[in-house]
Design a protein around this motif. Structure first.
Motif, PDB file in Angstrom:
ATOM      1  N   TYR A 197       0.275  22.635  -3.606  1.00 25.16           N
ATOM      2  CA  TYR A 197       1.707  22.893  -3.765  1.00 25.16           C
ATOM      3  C   TYR A 197       2.095  23.981  -2.765  1.00 25.16           C
ATOM      4  O   TYR A 197       1.225  24.653  -2.184  1.00 25.16           O
ATOM      5  N   LYS A 198       3.382  24.149  -2.548  1.00 19.49           N
ATOM      6  CA  LYS A 198       3.860  25.149  -1.595  1.00 19.49           C
ATOM      7  C   LYS A 198       4.453  26.354  -2.328  1.00 19.49           C
ATOM      8  O   LYS A 198       5.174  26.195  -3.305  1.00 19.49           O
ATOM      9  N   ARG A 199       4.115  27.546  -1.813  1.00 17.93           N
ATOM     10  CA  ARG A 199       4.637  28.779  -2.409  1.00 17.93           C
ATOM     11  C   ARG A 199       5.318  29.618  -1.326  1.00 17.93           C
ATOM     12  O   ARG A 199       4.772  29.803  -0.233  1.00 17.93           O
ATOM     13  N   LYS A 200       6.520  30.104  -1.653  1.00 18.74           N
ATOM     14  CA  LYS A 200       7.233  30.979  -0.733  1.00 18.74           C
ATOM     15  C   LYS A 200       6.786  32.408  -0.960  1.00 18.74           C
ATOM     16  O   LYS A 200       6.889  32.945  -2.062  1.00 18.74           O
ATOM     17  N   MET A 201       6.268  33.034   0.095  1.00 21.39           N
ATOM     18  CA  MET A 201       5.747  34.383  -0.011  1.00 21.39           C
ATOM     19  C   MET A 201       6.864  35.413   0.121  1.00 21.39           C
ATOM     20  O   MET A 201       8.015  35.087   0.471  1.00 21.39           O
ATOM     21  N   SER A 202       6.541  36.681  -0.138  1.00 20.22           N
ATOM     22  CA  SER A 202       7.546  37.750  -0.105  1.00 20.22           C
ATOM     23  C   SER A 202       8.152  37.939   1.279  1.00 20.22           C
ATOM     24  O   SER A 202       9.294  38.403   1.409  1.00 20.22           O
ATOM     25  N   ASP A 203       7.394  37.568   2.338  1.00 18.58           N
ATOM     26  CA  ASP A 203       7.925  37.708   3.690  1.00 18.58           C
ATOM     27  C   ASP A 203       8.708  36.480   4.139  1.00 18.58           C
ATOM     28  O   ASP A 203       9.143  36.388   5.296  1.00 18.58           O
ATOM     29  N   GLY A 204       8.874  35.515   3.230  1.00 17.25           N
ATOM     30  CA  GLY A 204       9.653  34.324   3.536  1.00 17.25           C
ATOM     31  C   GLY A 204       8.849  33.153   4.070  1.00 17.25           C
ATOM     32  O   GLY A 204       9.380  32.043   4.204  1.00 17.25           O
ATOM     33  N   THR A 205       7.572  33.375   4.347  1.00 19.36           N
ATOM     34  CA  THR A 205       6.739  32.274   4.847  1.00 19.36           C
ATOM     35  C   THR A 205       6.358  31.328   3.708  1.00 19.36           C
ATOM     36  O   THR A 205       6.299  31.728   2.539  1.00 19.36           O
ATOM     37  N   ILE A 206       6.111  30.086   4.085  1.00 24.21           N
ATOM     38  CA  ILE A 206       5.690  29.074   3.110  1.00 24.21           C
ATOM     39  C   ILE A 206       4.197  28.823   3.284  1.00 24.21           C
ATOM     40  O   ILE A 206       3.726  28.520   4.390  1.00 24.21           O
ATOM     41  N   VAL A 207       3.454  28.965   2.195  1.00 26.08           N
ATOM     42  CA  VAL A 207       2.004  28.807   2.231  1.00 26.08           C
ATOM     43  C   VAL A 207       1.602  27.644   1.337  1.00 26.08           C
ATOM     44  O   VAL A 207       2.110  27.509   0.217  1.00 26.08           O
TER      45      VAL A 207
END
Length: 219
Positions: A197-207
């Protein structure tokens, strides 16, 4: 003469046995149901598509007579069989796959379906699912109780065991989907537990994350 009569009788019996569970000549799905609770006599039971709109055009319903009911779905897809909501308490909603053949259904506190390949597989998955749900709930409750009692190490151990049980169940579901290769049940099970699944990190990147470990997937 006696041998001839015996041969005819045996042939008729053999034909009758061979026809049980076979695909109907019309190629349709025929759901033959019974209910375990006599109080449901005369009540309505519904066949509802699992996905898509539930409208007068897509939902079918019949009255239970002599403890029995029948449906002939016109679309090969996944359905729910459930009682009128006024009388649903104490009965388990049942998933069934509409596929050519005779599907035997029992509606009660624990409902069942079998008789066709996909419904036989669905029944096995349902059994594993119910065992998993019970074990997972027990472990989660025990972990919470330990946490509330201040036993952190025990709570963490129980929580880890609950995760292990759930990951094992997800892997079982994925394997069953892969083994089925194609069909309604293959698609249904395959969509339940994606590997990532995809998670949006605090810096705005998608991991991209591993759905079982909740860790980033190595590139």
């Amino acid at each position: 003469m006696k041998k001839t009569v015996l041969f005819v009788v045996m042939t008729v019996v053999a034909m009758a046995v061979a026809s049980c569970g076979s695909t109907p000549k019309d190629g349709a799905c025929h759901i033959h149901g019974t209910v375990t609770d006599k109080a449901l006599e005369g009540k309505r039971i519904f066949l509802v598509p699992l996905t898509g709109p539930a409208t007068a055009a897509t939902v079918d319903s019949v009255e239970i007579k002599d403890g029995k009911f029948e449906f002939t779905p016109d679309s090969m897809q996944m359905y729910k069989i459930l009682m009128d909501y006024h009388f649903r308490m104490g009965t388990q909603t049942l998933l069934v796959v509409a596929e050519p053949g005779n599907v035997n259904v029992t509606i009660g506190s624990i409902s069942h379906a079998n008789g066709t390949p996909q419904n036989d597989s669905l029944e096995k998955w349902k059994d594993v699912t119910e065992k998993h749900n019970l074990e997972y709930r027990q472990l989660s409750k025990a972990s919470l109780d330990a946490k509330n009692a201040g036993r952190k190490a025990e709570a963490d151990s129980l929580e880890a065991e609950a995760r292990r049980v759930h990951v094992g169940y997800k892997k079982f579901t994925r394997r069953m989907s892969e083994n089925l290769k194609e069909g309604v049940l293959h698609e249904f099970l395959g969509g339940l537990y994606p590997l990532t699944y995809k998670r949006k990190m605090s810096d705005g990147t998608i991991v991209v994350m591993d759905a079982d470990t909740n860790e980033p997937v190595a590139k």
